[in-house]
Design a protein around this motif. Structure first.
Motif, short mmCIF file in Angstrom:
data_model
loop_
_atom_site.label_atom_id
_atom_site.label_comp_id
_atom_site.label_asym_id
_atom_site.label_seq_id
_atom_site.Cartn_x
_atom_site.Cartn_y
_atom_site.Cartn_z
N TYR A 1 0.73 -1.06 -0.05
CA TYR A 1 0.13 -0.03 -0.03
C TYR A 1 0.95 1.15 -0.03
O TYR A 1 1.97 1.18 0.45
N GLN B 1 0.73 5.60 0.90
CA GLN B 1 0.01 6.98 1.41
C GLN B 1 0.60 8.04 0.90
O GLN B 1 1.92 8.05 1.86
N LYS C 1 -5.04 9.27 1.68
CA LYS C 1 -5.63 8.06 2.20
C LYS C 1 -4.73 6.75 2.05
O LYS C 1 -3.80 7.10 1.25
N VAL C 2 -4.72 5.92 2.36
CA VAL C 2 -3.93 4.58 2.41
C VAL C 2 -4.34 3.93 1.01
O VAL C 2 -5.41 3.60 1.15
N PHE D 1 -4.50 0.90 -1.77
CA PHE D 1 -3.86 -0.43 -2.16
C PHE D 1 -3.02 -0.33 -3.49
O PHE D 1 -3.56 0.31 -4.52
#
Lengths: 111, 114
Positions: free
Chosen positions: B35, B37, B42-43, B45
């Protein structure tokens, strides 16, 4: 996109219970609800997950409504170290069972 | 308690250089993820990996990126020809049981592209 809706921010007093709500009205019957948190820029930390029954562990309790359209994460005695962004995630049953993070709720625990 | 470890914790590189971020997942875990960020966002995928192959990748994970599990313990993310917008925290995660098991995340590698 995330399948959940959470308030952008909340606060609570140290020592009190923090109740973080989450709406997931489109959840499917075999999808689990997961809660993670992220303290500052650290890696997301697993808190708890459930399918339909209420769950409790050493960190928190998870209350899922009977229709499974919403849930509440409860931190029974919040401490300053619980200040973090809390993510409610409905885990998809796709090929990789990945987690999709939304914006979460920023919880501030006040002294 | 077993944990996912990531190295380096912070890497600074020049635009156009190649970067390899390394992860050691928890030993009995079978499913691996990257992932990222970007600061203040946001984090996101990037990719999932199982049985020595990519099981799913996002739109972000284009030809610039690749993953590998070269020796049965390490799980690497390679970013070729880095761009300024690749500056971000990169998190590795692993999971033992796919459909119900929780993902455990590392502390991240901060990549700064100048």
């Amino acid at each position: 996109d995330a399948k959940t809706t959470q308030p952008p921010s909340m606060d609570c007093a140290e020592g009190r219970a923090a109740n973080l709500p989450c709406n997931h009205s489109t959840i499917s019957g075999n999808e689990y609800v997961y809660w993670y948190r992220q303290i500052h820029s650290q890696g997301p930390q697993y808190i708890i997950h459930g399918l339909k029954n209420n769950e409790t562990n050493e960190m928190a309790s998870l209350i899922i409504t009977e229709d499974r359209k919403s849930s509440t994460l409860i931190l029974p005695h919040a401490t300053l170290r619980d200040t973090a962004v809390y993510y409610c995630i409905v885990r998809g049953m796709d090929s990789s069972y990945k987690l999709i993070f939304g914006s979460g709720t920023r919880l501030l625990v006040r002294p | 308690e077993p944990e996912v470890t990531q190295t380096p914790s912070h890497q600074v590189t020049q635009m156009g250089q190649e970067v390899i971020l390394r992860c050691v997942p928890i030993s009995n875990h079978l499913y691996f993820y990257w992932y990222r960020q970007i600061l203040g966002q946001k984090v996101e995928f990037l990719v999932s990996f199982y049985n020595n192959e990519i099981s799913e990748k996002s739109e972000i994970f284009d030809d610039q990126f690749s993953v590998e599990r070269p020796d049965g313990s390490n799980f690497t993310l390679k970013i070729r020809s880095t761009k300024l917008e690749d500056s971000a925290m990169y998190f590795c995660a692993s999971c033992r049981i796919m459909n119900t098991g929780e993902l455990f995340f590392g502390e991240g590698s901060r990549l700064t592209v100048l």
